[in-house]
Design a protein around this motif. Sequence first.
Motif, PDB file in Angstrom:
ATOM      1  N   LYS A 699       0.919  -1.176   0.127  1.00 18.47           N
ATOM      2  CA  LYS A 699       0.215  -0.114  -0.160  1.00 18.47           C
ATOM      3  C   LYS A 699       0.935   1.232  -0.022  1.00 18.47           C
ATOM      4  O   LYS A 699       1.782   1.505   0.734  1.00 18.47           O
ATOM      5  N   ASP A 700       0.413   2.282  -0.672  1.00 15.39           N
ATOM      6  CA  ASP A 700       1.105   3.650  -0.648  1.00 15.39           C
ATOM      7  C   ASP A 700       0.589   4.628   0.051  1.00 15.39           C
ATOM      8  O   ASP A 700      -0.295   4.192   0.989  1.00 15.39           O
ATOM      9  N   VAL A 701       0.905   5.741   0.212  1.00 13.50           N
ATOM     10  CA  VAL A 701       0.542   6.577   1.118  1.00 13.50           C
ATOM     11  C   VAL A 701      -0.943   7.133   0.892  1.00 13.50           C
ATOM     12  O   VAL A 701      -1.545   7.711   1.826  1.00 13.50           O
ATOM     13  N   ASP A 702      -1.568   6.805  -0.263  1.00 12.85           N
ATOM     14  CA  ASP A 702      -2.974   7.151  -0.425  1.00 12.85           C
ATOM     15  C   ASP A 702      -3.782   5.899  -0.242  1.00 12.85           C
ATOM     16  O   ASP A 702      -5.090   5.837  -0.729  1.00 12.85           O
ATOM     17  N   ASP A 703      -3.312   4.858   0.458  1.00 15.44           N
ATOM     18  CA  ASP A 703      -4.012   3.772   0.592  1.00 15.44           C
ATOM     19  C   ASP A 703      -4.485   3.042  -0.734  1.00 15.44           C
ATOM     20  O   ASP A 703      -5.271   2.393  -0.873  1.00 15.44           O
ATOM     21  N   CYS A 704      -3.519   3.131  -1.789  1.00 16.68           N
ATOM     22  CA  CYS A 704      -3.612   2.543  -2.898  1.00 16.68           C
ATOM     23  C   CYS A 704      -2.812   1.050  -2.953  1.00 16.68           C
ATOM     24  O   CYS A 704      -1.514   1.293  -2.582  1.00 16.68           O
ATOM     25  N   TRP A 705      -3.158   0.038  -3.620  1.00 11.81           N
ATOM     26  CA  TRP A 705      -2.339  -1.078  -3.900  1.00 11.81           C
ATOM     27  C   TRP A 705      -1.388  -1.018  -5.124  1.00 11.81           C
ATOM     28  O   TRP A 705      -1.855  -0.572  -6.158  1.00 11.81           O
ATOM     29  N   PHE A 706      -0.096  -1.144  -5.064  1.00 13.61           N
ATOM     30  CA  PHE A 706       0.637  -1.249  -6.252  1.00 13.61           C
ATOM     31  C   PHE A 706       1.297  -2.475  -6.142  1.00 13.61           C
ATOM     32  O   PHE A 706       1.829  -3.003  -5.071  1.00 13.61           O
ATOM     33  N   TYR A 707       1.604  -3.088  -7.377  1.00 11.61           N
ATOM     34  CA  TYR A 707       2.397  -4.567  -7.458  1.00 11.61           C
ATOM     35  C   TYR A 707       3.660  -4.572  -8.077  1.00 11.61           C
ATOM     36  O   TYR A 707       3.866  -3.669  -9.005  1.00 11.61           O
ATOM     37  N   PHE A 708       4.606  -5.081  -7.780  1.00 14.52           N
ATOM     38  CA  PHE A 708       5.835  -5.207  -8.415  1.00 14.52           C
ATOM     39  C   PHE A 708       6.674  -6.327  -8.017  1.00 14.52           C
ATOM     40  O   PHE A 708       6.237  -7.176  -7.163  1.00 14.52           O
ATOM     41  N   THR A 709       7.616  -6.908  -8.727  1.00 10.03           N
ATOM     42  CA  THR A 709       8.708  -7.811  -8.461  1.00 10.03           C
ATOM     43  C   THR A 709       9.898  -7.488  -8.462  1.00 10.03           C
ATOM     44  O   THR A 709      10.436  -6.638  -9.018  1.00 10.03           O
ATOM     45  N   TYR A 710      10.659  -8.288  -7.501  1.00 12.50           N
ATOM     46  CA  TYR A 710      11.917  -7.957  -7.423  1.00 12.50           C
ATOM     47  C   TYR A 710      12.983  -9.244  -7.369  1.00 12.50           C
ATOM     48  O   TYR A 710      12.511 -10.440  -6.746  1.00 12.50           O
ATOM     49  N   SER A 711      13.910  -8.937  -8.374  1.00  6.19           N
ATOM     50  CA  SER A 711      14.665 -10.391  -8.481  1.00  6.19           C
ATOM     51  C   SER A 711      16.031  -9.826  -8.635  1.00  6.19           C
ATOM     52  O   SER A 711      16.393  -8.447  -8.991  1.00  6.19           O
ATOM     53  N   VAL A 712      16.967 -10.590  -8.391  1.00  9.83           N
ATOM     54  CA  VAL A 712      18.550 -10.562  -8.604  1.00  9.83           C
ATOM     55  C   VAL A 712      19.271 -11.441  -9.497  1.00  9.83           C
ATOM     56  O   VAL A 712      18.902 -12.681  -9.421  1.00  9.83           O
ATOM     57  N   ASN A 713      19.693 -11.006 -10.494  1.00  5.59           N
ATOM     58  CA  ASN A 713      20.261 -11.738 -11.693  1.00  5.59           C
ATOM     59  C   ASN A 713      21.689 -12.390 -11.268  1.00  5.59           C
ATOM     60  O   ASN A 713      22.211 -12.088 -10.283  1.00  5.59           O
ATOM     61  N   SER A 714      22.294 -13.355 -12.189  1.00  4.87           N
ATOM     62  CA  SER A 714      23.374 -13.930 -11.764  1.00  4.87           C
ATOM     63  C   SER A 714      24.647 -12.986 -11.582  1.00  4.87           C
ATOM     64  O   SER A 714      25.723 -13.275 -10.904  1.00  4.87           O
ATOM     65  N   ASN A 715      24.579 -11.638 -12.231  1.00  2.00           N
ATOM     66  CA  ASN A 715      25.385 -10.587 -12.050  1.00  2.00           C
ATOM     67  C   ASN A 715      25.323  -9.896 -10.991  1.00  2.00           C
ATOM     68  O   ASN A 715      26.211  -9.040 -10.603  1.00  2.00           O
ATOM     69  N   GLY A 716      24.228 -10.348  -9.896  1.00  2.53           N
ATOM     70  CA  GLY A 716      24.149  -9.401  -8.717  1.00  2.53           C
ATOM     71  C   GLY A 716      23.363  -8.211  -9.042  1.00  2.53           C
ATOM     72  O   GLY A 716      23.152  -7.258  -8.110  1.00  2.53           O
ATOM     73  N   GLU A 717      22.586  -8.075 -10.139  1.00  2.00           N
ATOM     74  CA  GLU A 717      21.627  -6.645 -10.441  1.00  2.00           C
ATOM     75  C   GLU A 717      20.572  -7.040 -10.076  1.00  2.00           C
ATOM     76  O   GLU A 717      19.992  -8.028 -10.347  1.00  2.00           O
ATOM     77  N   ALA A 718      19.927  -6.056  -9.526  1.00  3.13           N
ATOM     78  CA  ALA A 718      18.629  -6.041  -8.865  1.00  3.13           C
ATOM     79  C   ALA A 718      17.852  -5.520 -10.047  1.00  3.13           C
ATOM     80  O   ALA A 718      17.857  -4.466 -10.486  1.00  3.13           O
ATOM     81  N   ASN A 719      16.501  -6.245 -10.279  1.00  2.00           N
ATOM     82  CA  ASN A 719      15.613  -5.785 -11.170  1.00  2.00           C
ATOM     83  C   ASN A 719      14.174  -5.798 -10.780  1.00  2.00           C
ATOM     84  O   ASN A 719      13.834  -6.747  -9.998  1.00  2.00           O
ATOM     85  N   VAL A 720      13.652  -4.587 -10.963  1.00  2.00           N
ATOM     86  CA  VAL A 720      12.125  -4.262 -10.419  1.00  2.00           C
ATOM     87  C   VAL A 720      11.342  -4.115 -11.582  1.00  2.00           C
ATOM     88  O   VAL A 720      11.512  -3.373 -12.410  1.00  2.00           O
ATOM     89  N   HIS A 721      10.059  -4.749 -11.489  1.00  2.00           N
ATOM     90  CA  HIS A 721       9.014  -4.548 -12.552  1.00  2.00           C
ATOM     91  C   HIS A 721       7.914  -4.278 -11.933  1.00  2.00           C
ATOM     92  O   HIS A 721       7.332  -4.897 -10.723  1.00  2.00           O
ATOM     93  N   VAL A 722       7.373  -3.171 -12.200  1.00  2.00           N
ATOM     94  CA  VAL A 722       6.048  -2.446 -11.236  1.00  2.00           C
ATOM     95  C   VAL A 722       4.968  -2.157 -12.232  1.00  2.00           C
ATOM     96  O   VAL A 722       5.324  -1.821 -13.398  1.00  2.00           O
ATOM     97  N   VAL A 723       3.810  -2.461 -11.784  1.00  2.00           N
ATOM     98  CA  VAL A 723       2.730  -2.132 -12.535  1.00  2.00           C
ATOM     99  C   VAL A 723       2.332  -0.516 -12.437  1.00  2.00           C
ATOM    100  O   VAL A 723       2.388  -0.017 -11.455  1.00  2.00           O
ATOM    101  N   GLU A 724       2.283  -0.026 -13.671  1.00  2.00           N
ATOM    102  CA  GLU A 724       2.232   1.459 -13.718  1.00  2.00           C
ATOM    103  C   GLU A 724       1.183   2.157 -13.185  1.00  2.00           C
ATOM    104  O   GLU A 724       1.172   3.301 -12.600  1.00  2.00           O
ATOM    105  N   THR A 725      -0.072   1.619 -13.032  1.00  2.00           N
ATOM    106  CA  THR A 725      -1.229   2.005 -12.396  1.00  2.00           C
ATOM    107  C   THR A 725      -1.645   1.512 -11.003  1.00  2.00           C
ATOM    108  O   THR A 725      -2.208   0.148 -10.961  1.00  2.00           O
TER     109      THR A 725
END
Length: 803
Positions: A699-725
């Motif tokens: 939940k954000d500050v406006d009480d809205c739900w937002f969705y995202f994924t968090y992953s780390v690849n073999s090179n140690g890089e973090a990648n986030v995919h977030v739903v824009e709305t």
Amino acid sequence: MAETNFKWLTCAGILCCLIWNGCAQQGGSDCIKANAKSCGECIQAGPNCGWCKKTDFLQEGEPTSARCDDLAALKSKGCPMEDIENPRGSKQVLENREVTNRKKGAAEKLKPEAITQIQPQKLSLHLRVGEPQTFSLKFKRAEDYPIDLYYLMDLSYSMKDDLENVKSLGTALMLEMEKITSDFRIGFGSFVEKTVMPYISTTPAKLRNPCTGDQNCTSPFSYKNVLSLTSEGNKFNELVGKQHISGNLDSPEGGFDAIMQVAVCGEQIGWRNVTRLLVFSTDAGFHFAGDGKLGGIVLPNDGKCHLENNVYTMSHYYDYPSIAHLVQKLSENNIQTIFAVTEEFQAVYKELKNLIPKSAVGTLSSNSSNVIQLIIDAYNSLSSEVILENTKLPKGVTISYKSFCKNGVNDTQEDGRKCSNISIGDEVRFEINITANECPKKEQNETIKIKPLGFTEEVEINLQFICECQCQSEGEPNSPACHAGNGTFECGACRCNEGRIGRLCECSTDEVNSEDMDAYCRRENSTEICSNNGECICGQCVCKKRENTNEVYSGKYCECDNFNCDRSNGLICGGNGICKCRVCECFPNFTGSACDCSLDTTPCMASNGQICNGRGTCECGTCNCTDPKFQGPTCEMCQTCLGVCAEHKDCVQCRAFDKGEKKETCSQECMHFNMTRVESRDKLPQPGQPDPLSHCKEKDVDDCWFYFTYSVNSNGEANVHVVETPECPSGPDIIPIVAGVVAGIVLIGLALLLIWKLLMIIHDRREFAKFEKEKMNAKWDTGENPIYKSAVTTVVNPKYEGK
């Protein structure tokens, strides 16, 4: 989910092992219990038994009979398929002419022997014990099939009026039968009784004329063939017209003697290999076997022809035939019998019909005037039914039938032999199973025949029994492999000569119990012979058999077995290995003393694609978490850890939506991951990718739900995919709320008003009731007021007397 699938697969595997073991035990039991010493004995033990002829197949301590087992068991024990002797039965059609599609107009173009109503005609079956061989038999009634009809008539005195009607039977019956067949022949015979007392009077006068008064009767006789089968109806009328009635003393007649002679004297009667009908006409009962004793005749009927000059000459010598004997001869000669008898004896002859296959009974009028219609009806009844019969079967051979008749009618067992309501041109089929349950002692071929009752056509079946293996014919007598020629080496084993025993025929029967031999059957420092699991024969241990044929002892001293290994889940070697000499030999991907440790890492795979979530080791299909903070089947549960989602929530919020607690410091604190916006939740990365992946919902500050994924690849890089709305809750609808509040106030006011009104009414009624009560209790005078003066003056007339 992965854990559930693994458990299901494990249970399925264990169940399959149990089923296979059960089937192997059931199939191999009979094979092993047969204790076969040769390949021939083995294949006779059952249709699923095979013999391994591989020379080095047997383990130490196993007897020769261990070569005989279920096919799957032999293969699992290491016998190649090419070394397994398993001959199978077969069938071969030797003659298979198609059934004849015969039309009445073409009748003259075919001889009777050229007409085929049954197919096939000849087969050869190779039978292995216990293995049935099946073949189909087809039958089709041919149109315009030739018919031979022999009319056998009782000429005792009571049939006098019947004879007059029969004299014109020939041409009349010819005309009627032309509607059925263009090839019809008719014959005539007569019978009375045995010419001995007490059946007839033997006085000279009665022998010349047995009738009383001025009746001119012919001398009594047993049976006379008046007319052999002919196609000339006029000749029938002529010869029958010359016949005269005879007579006898008792009521039953000697018809069985006549039927026997008609059946067995084929040449004299003129029977062809076509449909044969015998019409037996009488108005009395019959004598049968045993009745001849009344006349001093005790010799059983021999079932042979004794016609001399067309007269039966041995009636005084042989007894009447029995019903069973008559049935046999009628069946052998394919004769169908029609009993044309009077109403009085219908019940007797119907019982006889039940004993004689392919026979019919018709009611004869008192003067035989309906005989033609009776014959036509009986013929149609007989020809509309086909019943299969077979000759005597060899010992140990069984046969079963299944019929496929008209209109989808199918039957088995005894009813599987027949089909009814068959019209001309109809085709029916029978499925016939023949099984050999044992081999004949001399192993000779046998022949049986199957035919439809009342028809001359038949199927000839040659039976050849498979009682030996092919490899036995390749055996080497007096082979050096059998201890200097003391046996025949065949099918990978020695068959010992008489007086020799042992796997290699190395001992004579005199040496079996020698104490010197027992020394070779004891292990060092042991007094047990063959480990108490076998017996010492010729200095070698022959291990004993267990009741469960899948459990065996083996080894030089019978010290090994395949059933005393460690168990898991109640199964030997956990169902995941083979017990060899009391040690489990595990299948691939299993280890441990009871093969209960799986090397499969699938159950340890976490949802992020890592084994034990990267926080443990996979041991026997179970995760052993190295970090004590993490728990669960795949080390993914941590009750005291701050979740990945909560940890990165503020940074994702500030970078994706420019709000949140880290909005002001976003560029300094939240640039450690790569961010990608997607249109919807379906576009987010799904589990199964090689990089560890976490799905988050916050939940954000406006009480809205937002969705995202968090992953780390073999090179140690973090990648986030977030739903824009984000998914925000909708605001309140003011109008319905205001309307609801106003309506509520109004309703509450009305309710209060109604309650006040109700209370007032109740109060008033109580006060009025109180007043009424006090009024009733008042104590003052209720008379008139003395001060009150009425305004009315009353004057009375003194003279008025009330008249």
